[in-house]
Design a protein around this motif. Sequence first.
Motif, short mmCIF file in Angstrom:
data_model
loop_
_atom_site.label_atom_id
_atom_site.label_comp_id
_atom_site.label_asym_id
_atom_site.label_seq_id
_atom_site.Cartn_x
_atom_site.Cartn_y
_atom_site.Cartn_z
N ASP A 1 0.83 -1.19 0.00
CA ASP A 1 0.00 0.00 0.00
C ASP A 1 0.87 1.25 0.00
OD1 ASP A 1 -2.68 -0.90 -0.08
OD2 ASP A 1 -2.55 -1.51 2.02
N PHE A 2 0.23 2.39 -0.17
CA PHE A 2 0.92 3.69 -0.14
C PHE A 2 1.72 3.85 1.15
CE2 PHE A 2 0.86 8.08 1.42
CZ PHE A 2 1.58 8.70 0.43
N GLN A 3 2.92 4.39 1.00
CA GLN A 3 3.76 4.74 2.14
C GLN A 3 4.07 6.23 2.06
OE1 GLN A 3 4.78 2.34 4.51
NE2 GLN A 3 3.23 1.21 3.37
N PRO A 4 3.98 6.95 3.17
CA PRO A 4 4.30 8.39 3.14
C PRO A 4 5.69 8.62 2.54
CG PRO A 4 3.38 7.78 5.26
CD PRO A 4 3.64 6.50 4.52
N THR A 5 5.80 9.67 1.77
CA THR A 5 7.07 9.93 1.10
C THR A 5 7.22 11.41 0.75
OG1 THR A 5 8.51 9.13 -0.69
CG2 THR A 5 6.20 9.52 -1.26
N THR A 6 8.41 11.77 0.38
CA THR A 6 8.71 13.08 -0.17
C THR A 6 9.25 12.87 -1.58
OG1 THR A 6 9.19 14.01 2.01
CG2 THR A 6 10.07 15.19 0.11
N ILE A 7 8.71 13.61 -2.52
CA ILE A 7 9.10 13.50 -3.92
C ILE A 7 10.00 14.69 -4.26
CG2 ILE A 7 8.28 13.46 -6.30
CD1 ILE A 7 5.60 12.45 -5.19
N GLY A 8 11.19 14.40 -4.73
CA GLY A 8 12.10 15.46 -5.19
C GLY A 8 11.91 15.70 -6.67
N ILE A 9 11.72 16.96 -7.02
CA ILE A 9 11.50 17.33 -8.43
C ILE A 9 12.44 18.47 -8.79
CG2 ILE A 9 9.85 18.38 -10.03
CD1 ILE A 9 7.64 17.00 -8.54
N ASP A 10 13.04 18.37 -9.95
CA ASP A 10 13.81 19.46 -10.53
C ASP A 10 12.96 20.03 -11.66
OD1 ASP A 10 16.10 19.21 -8.88
OD2 ASP A 10 16.77 17.50 -10.08
N HIS A 11 12.15 21.03 -11.33
CA HIS A 11 11.20 21.59 -12.29
C HIS A 11 11.89 22.64 -13.15
CE1 HIS A 11 7.62 23.57 -13.87
NE2 HIS A 11 6.99 22.44 -13.58
N PRO A 12 11.70 22.63 -14.47
CA PRO A 12 12.39 23.57 -15.34
C PRO A 12 12.02 25.04 -15.12
CG PRO A 12 10.79 22.27 -16.59
CD PRO A 12 10.84 21.69 -15.20
N LEU B 1 4.14 14.08 0.11
CA LEU B 1 2.95 13.50 -0.50
C LEU B 1 2.06 12.85 0.55
CD1 LEU B 1 1.44 12.71 -3.13
CD2 LEU B 1 2.86 10.65 -3.19
N PHE B 2 0.76 13.12 0.43
CA PHE B 2 -0.26 12.54 1.31
C PHE B 2 -1.35 11.92 0.45
CE2 PHE B 2 1.76 15.89 3.65
CZ PHE B 2 1.80 15.44 4.95
N GLN B 3 -1.97 10.86 0.95
CA GLN B 3 -3.13 10.26 0.29
C GLN B 3 -4.21 10.04 1.32
OE1 GLN B 3 -2.24 6.66 -1.83
NE2 GLN B 3 -1.20 7.73 -3.48
N LEU B 4 -5.44 10.42 0.96
CA LEU B 4 -6.59 10.22 1.83
C LEU B 4 -7.71 9.56 1.04
CD1 LEU B 4 -6.71 13.78 3.46
CD2 LEU B 4 -5.68 11.71 4.43
N ARG B 5 -8.33 8.56 1.61
CA ARG B 5 -9.53 7.96 1.02
C ARG B 5 -10.71 8.84 1.37
NH1 ARG B 5 -8.36 5.07 -2.83
NH2 ARG B 5 -6.67 3.67 -2.40
N LEU C 1 -7.78 11.04 -2.62
CA LEU C 1 -7.26 12.39 -2.76
C LEU C 1 -5.77 12.35 -2.46
CD1 LEU C 1 -7.45 15.53 -2.93
CD2 LEU C 1 -8.03 15.49 -0.49
N SER C 2 -4.97 12.72 -3.43
CA SER C 2 -3.52 12.83 -3.24
C SER C 2 -3.17 14.30 -3.30
CB SER C 2 -2.75 12.09 -4.33
OG SER C 2 -2.99 10.71 -4.27
N PHE C 3 -2.40 14.74 -2.34
CA PHE C 3 -1.97 16.12 -2.37
C PHE C 3 -0.55 16.22 -1.86
CE2 PHE C 3 -4.14 15.41 1.60
CZ PHE C 3 -3.42 16.10 2.56
N SER C 4 0.14 17.22 -2.34
CA SER C 4 1.53 17.43 -1.93
C SER C 4 1.81 18.91 -1.87
CB SER C 4 2.49 16.72 -2.89
OG SER C 4 2.23 17.07 -4.22
N PHE C 5 2.69 19.24 -0.97
CA PHE C 5 3.12 20.62 -0.83
C PHE C 5 4.59 20.64 -0.50
CE2 PHE C 5 0.95 19.22 3.02
CZ PHE C 5 1.95 19.34 3.97
N ARG C 6 5.18 21.81 -0.69
CA ARG C 6 6.61 21.95 -0.49
C ARG C 6 6.97 21.65 0.95
NH1 ARG C 6 10.14 26.55 -3.29
NH2 ARG C 6 12.05 25.36 -3.23
N ARG C 7 7.88 20.71 1.12
CA ARG C 7 8.34 20.35 2.45
C ARG C 7 9.37 21.38 2.88
NH1 ARG C 7 9.50 14.72 5.03
NH2 ARG C 7 10.55 15.43 6.91
N LEU C 8 9.11 21.97 4.03
CA LEU C 8 10.03 22.97 4.57
C LEU C 8 10.99 22.30 5.54
CD1 LEU C 8 7.43 25.81 5.21
CD2 LEU C 8 8.96 25.54 3.26
#
Length: 178
Positions: free
Chosen positions: A128-139, A148-152, A161-168
């Motif tokens: 199943d989904f595991q909490p994680t942080t996604i690293g992106i190099d956006h142009p 990243l979070f997921q909620l049923r 519902l999947s949502f993500s925000f900048r991790r500080l």
Amino acid sequence: MPIRWWNIRWGDEIARLQRLVDSMFPTLAVVHDARLDYVVWNGAFSRIRTDPAALAPERRNLLWWMYTDERNRAMMQRWEAAARAIISQFRVLLGNSPGDPRLTRVVTELSDASTEFRTWWSEYPVQDFQPTTIGIDHPEVGSLDLELFQLRLIENRNCCLSFSFRRLPTTANVSTPT
């Protein structure tokens, strides 16, 4: 929109879910169905990750996008780990709906389209989904670490519902209420 396979008032539900993800801006937000098909998404998700509206309707699927979108692959700092995690989650979904023609078709077509998918799928990962942080190099916006979070959704458990925000950065002196 792809054809939905559960019995709900889908038009009303789509509008309600769209309002939900739009209200979360600037947080990246998307709703997937039980097949990982994109249902609704907000402008932040479209700008930073992908615009599912630009994908062919039969390809508006998280698993398909993860393995076939070169822009996404180039932006993700740890693409392989994320791609393997999505396979594991998809395998859980397939186990919950054995014989589902849509799920079976995605696996068959993606096995033809992606060597990595074909190889890793044969390893039979299940998780199943595991909490994680996604690293992106956006142009356009540079380097981002997105938590990243997921909620049923309780009103429709076929949607996630999947949502993500900048991790500080966290500090060692975080106080908690007593």
